[in-house]
Write an enzyme that holds these catalytic residues in place. Structure first.
Site, PDB file in Angstrom:
ATOM      1  N   MET A   1     -29.555 -32.563 -18.262  1.00 16.54           N
ATOM      2  CA  MET A   1     -28.694 -32.336 -19.427  1.00 16.54           C
ATOM      3  C   MET A   1     -29.179 -33.194 -20.577  1.00 16.54           C
ATOM      4  O   MET A   1     -29.375 -34.411 -20.406  1.00 16.54           O
ATOM      5  CB  MET A   1     -27.242 -32.692 -19.086  1.00 16.54           C
ATOM      6  CG  MET A   1     -26.514 -31.731 -18.184  1.00 16.54           C
ATOM      7  SD  MET A   1     -26.463 -30.023 -18.735  1.00 16.54           S
ATOM      8  CE  MET A   1     -25.635 -30.153 -20.310  1.00 16.54           C
TER       9      MET A   1
ATOM     10  N   HIS B   1     -25.131 -22.013 -14.428  1.00 14.52           N
ATOM     11  CA  HIS B   1     -24.908 -23.458 -14.548  1.00 14.52           C
ATOM     12  C   HIS B   1     -23.424 -23.737 -14.317  1.00 14.52           C
ATOM     13  O   HIS B   1     -22.598 -23.484 -15.196  1.00 14.52           O
ATOM     14  CB  HIS B   1     -25.351 -23.900 -15.959  1.00 14.52           C
ATOM     15  CG  HIS B   1     -25.140 -25.347 -16.243  1.00 14.52           C
ATOM     16  ND1 HIS B   1     -25.217 -25.846 -17.534  1.00 14.52           N
ATOM     17  CD2 HIS B   1     -24.848 -26.403 -15.437  1.00 14.52           C
ATOM     18  CE1 HIS B   1     -24.993 -27.154 -17.500  1.00 14.52           C
ATOM     19  NE2 HIS B   1     -24.762 -27.507 -16.248  1.00 14.52           N
TER      20      HIS B   1
ATOM     21  N   ASP C   1     -31.277 -28.775 -21.187  1.00 13.45           N
ATOM     22  CA  ASP C   1     -30.128 -27.965 -21.581  1.00 13.45           C
ATOM     23  C   ASP C   1     -29.211 -28.753 -22.521  1.00 13.45           C
ATOM     24  O   ASP C   1     -28.615 -29.740 -22.127  1.00 13.45           O
ATOM     25  CB  ASP C   1     -29.360 -27.578 -20.306  1.00 13.45           C
ATOM     26  CG  ASP C   1     -28.189 -26.683 -20.586  1.00 13.45           C
ATOM     27  OD1 ASP C   1     -27.359 -26.503 -19.672  1.00 13.45           O
ATOM     28  OD2 ASP C   1     -28.088 -26.163 -21.708  1.00 13.45           O
TER      29      ASP C   1
ATOM     30  N   SER D   1     -28.557 -19.422 -23.547  1.00 13.53           N
ATOM     31  CA  SER D   1     -27.199 -19.626 -23.030  1.00 13.53           C
ATOM     32  C   SER D   1     -26.223 -18.676 -23.733  1.00 13.53           C
ATOM     33  O   SER D   1     -25.979 -18.811 -24.940  1.00 13.53           O
ATOM     34  CB  SER D   1     -26.732 -21.062 -23.275  1.00 13.53           C
ATOM     35  OG  SER D   1     -25.321 -21.121 -23.137  1.00 13.53           O
TER      36      SER D   1
ATOM     37  N   MET E   1     -17.589 -23.076 -17.159  1.00 14.12           N
ATOM     38  CA  MET E   1     -16.854 -24.308 -17.436  1.00 14.12           C
ATOM     39  C   MET E   1     -15.403 -24.145 -16.988  1.00 14.12           C
ATOM     40  O   MET E   1     -14.778 -23.127 -17.276  1.00 14.12           O
ATOM     41  CB  MET E   1     -16.892 -24.600 -18.943  1.00 14.12           C
ATOM     42  CG  MET E   1     -18.306 -24.779 -19.473  1.00 14.12           C
ATOM     43  SD  MET E   1     -18.288 -25.053 -21.259  1.00 14.12           S
ATOM     44  CE  MET E   1     -20.038 -25.296 -21.535  1.00 14.12           C
TER      45      MET E   1
ATOM     46  N   MET F   1     -20.492 -25.897 -14.320  1.00 14.70           N
ATOM     47  CA  MET F   1     -19.901 -27.149 -14.779  1.00 14.70           C
ATOM     48  C   MET F   1     -18.440 -27.137 -14.308  1.00 14.70           C
ATOM     49  O   MET F   1     -17.491 -27.004 -15.093  1.00 14.70           O
ATOM     50  CB  MET F   1     -19.990 -27.252 -16.315  1.00 14.70           C
ATOM     51  CG  MET F   1     -21.401 -27.538 -16.785  1.00 14.70           C
ATOM     52  SD  MET F   1     -21.619 -27.217 -18.541  1.00 14.70           S
ATOM     53  CE  MET F   1     -21.932 -25.465 -18.460  1.00 14.70           C
TER      54      MET F   1
ATOM     55  N   ASP G   1     -23.200 -20.311 -18.578  1.00 10.56           N
ATOM     56  CA  ASP G   1     -22.489 -21.605 -18.517  1.00 10.56           C
ATOM     57  C   ASP G   1     -21.049 -21.441 -18.045  1.00 10.56           C
ATOM     58  O   ASP G   1     -20.204 -20.960 -18.790  1.00 10.56           O
ATOM     59  CB  ASP G   1     -22.465 -22.229 -19.926  1.00 10.56           C
ATOM     60  CG  ASP G   1     -23.743 -22.934 -20.274  1.00 10.56           C
ATOM     61  OD1 ASP G   1     -24.236 -22.766 -21.402  1.00 10.56           O
ATOM     62  OD2 ASP G   1     -24.249 -23.678 -19.408  1.00 10.56           O
TER      63      ASP G   1
ATOM     64  N   HIS H   1     -29.048 -17.843 -19.238  1.00 12.69           N
ATOM     65  CA  HIS H   1     -28.289 -19.022 -18.800  1.00 12.69           C
ATOM     66  C   HIS H   1     -26.796 -18.749 -18.936  1.00 12.69           C
ATOM     67  O   HIS H   1     -26.315 -18.338 -20.005  1.00 12.69           O
ATOM     68  CB  HIS H   1     -28.685 -20.215 -19.676  1.00 12.69           C
ATOM     69  CG  HIS H   1     -28.189 -21.546 -19.224  1.00 12.69           C
ATOM     70  ND1 HIS H   1     -28.715 -22.240 -18.159  1.00 12.69           N
ATOM     71  CD2 HIS H   1     -27.173 -22.298 -19.715  1.00 12.69           C
ATOM     72  CE1 HIS H   1     -28.059 -23.388 -18.024  1.00 12.69           C
ATOM     73  NE2 HIS H   1     -27.130 -23.453 -18.948  1.00 12.69           N
TER      74      HIS H   1
HETATM   75  C1  DX5 Z   1     -23.438 -27.384 -22.512  1.00  8.95           C
HETATM   76  C2  DX5 Z   1     -24.138 -26.207 -21.854  1.00  8.95           C
HETATM   77  C3  DX5 Z   1     -25.351 -25.775 -22.614  1.00  8.95           C
HETATM   78  C4  DX5 Z   1     -25.025 -25.290 -24.027  1.00  8.95           C
HETATM   79  C5  DX5 Z   1     -26.297 -25.088 -24.808  1.00  8.95           C
HETATM   80  O1  DX5 Z   1     -22.492 -27.919 -21.644  1.00  8.95           O
HETATM   81  O2  DX5 Z   1     -24.545 -26.533 -20.542  1.00  8.95           O
HETATM   82  O3  DX5 Z   1     -26.020 -24.742 -21.886  1.00  8.95           O
HETATM   83  O4  DX5 Z   1     -24.308 -24.089 -23.946  1.00  8.95           O
HETATM   84  O5  DX5 Z   1     -25.931 -24.796 -26.143  1.00  8.95           O
HETATM   85  P1  DX5 Z   1     -26.824 -25.411 -27.330  1.00  8.95           P
HETATM   86  O6  DX5 Z   1     -28.238 -24.944 -27.069  1.00  8.95           O
HETATM   87  O7  DX5 Z   1     -26.235 -24.827 -28.584  1.00  8.95           O
HETATM   88  O8  DX5 Z   1     -26.702 -26.903 -27.255  1.00  8.95           O
HETATM   89 ZN    ZN Z   2     -25.832 -25.021 -19.536  1.00  8.50          ZN
END
Ligand code: DX5
Ligand code: ZN
Length: 221
Positions: free
Chosen positions: A136, A65, A174, A7, A36, A67, A34, A32
């Site tokens: 998750m 991903h 994840d 990620s 947000m 979110m 992320d 990956h």
């Molecule tokens: C959290 C993300 C994950 C996160 C993983 O909301 O979806 O992908 O970035 O980071 P680590 O591996 O440090 O928990």
């Molecule tokens: Zn993620």
């Protein structure tokens, strides 16, 4: 096939391209990404312009991903920006079946993510449509959190359902995934492991290789 999907939320943004290269060189199979929006999750991260920019860094799968609230609004845009797999949260979609259709119409692989407290039942009627399910293992919104143990039971149950239905799909975990718990999550049935802080804190090559060593132990079986 076991896949590490680092990620980049946890990467050094001043050296993003370089670190993507390092982890891919050392064996990462997906990247990956992320996204947000500060609404579905408290944090705001990055979006299409960053994805477009780093698309050129590697031909590896970009596992995006989302979110974000109402992700159906952005499927086209992320598909165009270079996503290969687009994963939306069941909790963020009023019309999940329609959004899955949008992802596939855009020619991309479709994933659905479930927050820790969300039952697998949410996928009962769409599971056969999916290429990947993201379980998750933390409450989404931040990297560096601790894995929530009960989520592994969900992975086990999902792997059983997939076996019963003859579905060969990716099961991704994840959040809080480390080299130290990788064996346990794989034994539970996950085959795509997202590592944020576990990959990008410290030596990216060594961290990636440590995951590859765990994977090799299974591939040898
Ligand atoms: C959290 C993300 C994950 C996160 C993983 O909301 O979806 O992908 O970035 O980071 P680590 O591996 O440090 O928990
Ligand atoms: Zn993620």
């Amino acid at each position: 096939m076991l896949i590490l999907s680092p990620s980049i939320l946890a990467a050094d943004f001043t050296r993003l391209g370089e670190q993507i290269g390092e982890t891919v060189q050392a064996g990462a199979g997906y990247i990956h990404f992320d996204v947000m929006d500060g609404m579905f999750v408290p944090q705001i991260s990055f979006g299409m312009p960053v994805l477009e920019t780093i698309r050129g860094c590697t031909d590896k799968v970009f596992d995006v991903h989302l979110m974000i609230e109402d992700p159906g609004r952005y499927i086209e845009a992320f598909a165009k920006a270079g996503a290969d797999v687009i994963t939306v949260h069941a909790e963020a979609c009023t019309h999940l079946d329609r959004v899955i259709g949008q992802i596939k119409a855009a020619g991309k692989r479709a994933g659905v993510a479930l927050n820790p407290a969300t039952s697998l039942k949410a996928l009962d009627y769409v599971l056969d449509e999916l290429d990947m399910v993201l379980i998750m293992t933390v409450n989404p919104g931040f990297g560096g959190q601790k894995l929530i143990p009960y989520c592994l039971q969900k992975v086990r149950e999902l792997r059983t359902v997939c076996r019963e239905r003859g579905l060969a799909m990716d099961i991704q975990v994840d959040g809080g995934i480390k080299v130290s718990n990788a064996k346990e999550v794989i034994e539970a049935g996950a085959n795509v492991l997202v590592g944020g802080s576990a990959v990008f804190s410290g030596d990216v090559t060594a961290n990636t290789k440590a995951f590859m060593e765990v994977f090799a132990g299974f591939e040898a079986l």
